[in-house]
Design an enzyme around this catalytic site. Sequence first.
Site, short mmCIF file in Angstrom:
data_model
loop_
_atom_site.label_atom_id
_atom_site.label_comp_id
_atom_site.label_asym_id
_atom_site.label_seq_id
_atom_site.Cartn_x
_atom_site.Cartn_y
_atom_site.Cartn_z
N ASP A 134 49.49 139.55 59.94
CA ASP A 134 49.33 140.14 58.83
C ASP A 134 50.69 140.86 58.59
O ASP A 134 51.03 140.61 59.28
CB ASP A 134 48.08 141.22 58.12
CG ASP A 134 48.03 141.90 59.26
OD1 ASP A 134 48.83 142.17 60.45
OD2 ASP A 134 46.62 142.85 58.68
N CYS B 232 47.58 141.81 64.57
CA CYS B 232 47.61 142.36 62.59
C CYS B 232 48.11 143.77 63.30
O CYS B 232 48.56 143.92 64.26
CB CYS B 232 46.11 142.60 62.30
SG CYS B 232 44.49 143.22 63.35
N GLY B 233 47.69 144.92 62.87
CA GLY B 233 47.97 146.44 63.28
C GLY B 233 47.21 146.86 64.11
O GLY B 233 48.69 146.96 65.38
N THR B 234 46.59 146.65 64.38
CA THR B 234 46.00 146.96 65.58
C THR B 234 45.66 145.74 66.52
O THR B 234 45.04 146.02 67.71
CB THR B 234 44.67 147.93 64.90
OG1 THR B 234 43.91 146.83 64.79
CG2 THR B 234 44.47 148.69 64.43
N ILE C 3 42.59 144.55 66.27
CA ILE C 3 41.43 143.94 65.99
C ILE C 3 40.63 143.56 64.94
O ILE C 3 39.88 142.93 65.46
CB ILE C 3 40.48 146.13 65.01
CG1 ILE C 3 40.68 146.84 67.11
CG2 ILE C 3 39.43 145.60 65.36
CD1 ILE C 3 40.87 148.21 66.76
N HIS D 168 38.69 134.87 82.84
CA HIS D 168 36.97 134.70 83.00
C HIS D 168 36.72 134.17 81.49
O HIS D 168 35.23 134.04 82.13
CB HIS D 168 36.87 136.72 83.64
CG HIS D 168 37.03 136.40 85.20
ND1 HIS D 168 36.95 137.85 85.62
CD2 HIS D 168 37.92 136.01 86.19
CE1 HIS D 168 36.82 138.02 86.78
NE2 HIS D 168 37.27 136.74 86.94
N HIS E 1 31.66 131.73 85.76
CA HIS E 1 32.54 132.61 84.47
C HIS E 1 32.63 131.29 83.97
O HIS E 1 32.09 131.79 82.64
CB HIS E 1 34.07 132.62 84.40
CG HIS E 1 34.57 133.99 86.50
ND1 HIS E 1 33.98 134.89 85.74
CD2 HIS E 1 35.48 133.37 86.88
CE1 HIS E 1 34.40 135.38 87.22
NE2 HIS E 1 35.30 134.97 87.95
C1 RB5 Z 1 46.75 146.58 57.57
O1 RB5 Z 1 46.73 147.51 56.88
C2 RB5 Z 1 45.28 146.36 58.36
O2 RB5 Z 1 44.23 146.92 58.07
C3 RB5 Z 1 45.27 145.52 59.51
O3 RB5 Z 1 46.31 144.76 60.45
C4 RB5 Z 1 44.85 145.89 60.99
O4 RB5 Z 1 45.85 146.62 61.59
C5 RB5 Z 1 43.61 145.37 60.85
O5 RB5 Z 1 42.28 145.71 61.80
#
Ligand code: RB5
Length: 149
Positions: A8, A65-67, A69, A98, A133
């Site tokens: 993203d 993405c940003g994190t 996650i 693994h 595994h």
């Molecule tokens: C976008 O602002 C951000 O929420 C997305 O990149 C991501 O970090 C979500 O997990």
Amino acid sequence: MKIGIGCDHGGVVLKGAVIEAITEVGHDYYDYGTFGQESVDYPDYAEKVCKAIINGEINKGILICGTGIGISIAANKFKGIRCAHVTDEFQAQMSAEHNDANMIALGGRVSDEISTKAMVKRFLETEFAGGRHKNRVDKILRIEEKNFN
Ligand code: RB5
């Protein structure tokens, strides 16, 4: 190998380092977007790369993405996808060795270019260890088949 990339807007800057790492290791990359800084929704890009793996267009995927996650959570909803959210080289190695991960997810606001290149290379260069595994990954596949709700 054919490696798909999806991100993203939070991952678009770090994508350059991912592309460098993939090409330096000698693999081909396929960029499923996004391509600009405009705000987009990470599940849409997880979906593009996951479907490409499931259809056999590509062998493995790198998501950003940003994190790392949200895009990993979205990817792991697809049957046959094992996406590891990783923040260092050791995790990148273990996800392949693994967990037989077929994707990793990185954070564009978490990891720098040097560690990103190291993680991508380690992930792509590490073989699945199999053995005990494999038994564990098979159990994940069985859970996926049962699709508990
Ligand atoms: C976008 O602002 C951000 O929420 C997305 O990149 C991501 O970090 C979500 O997990």
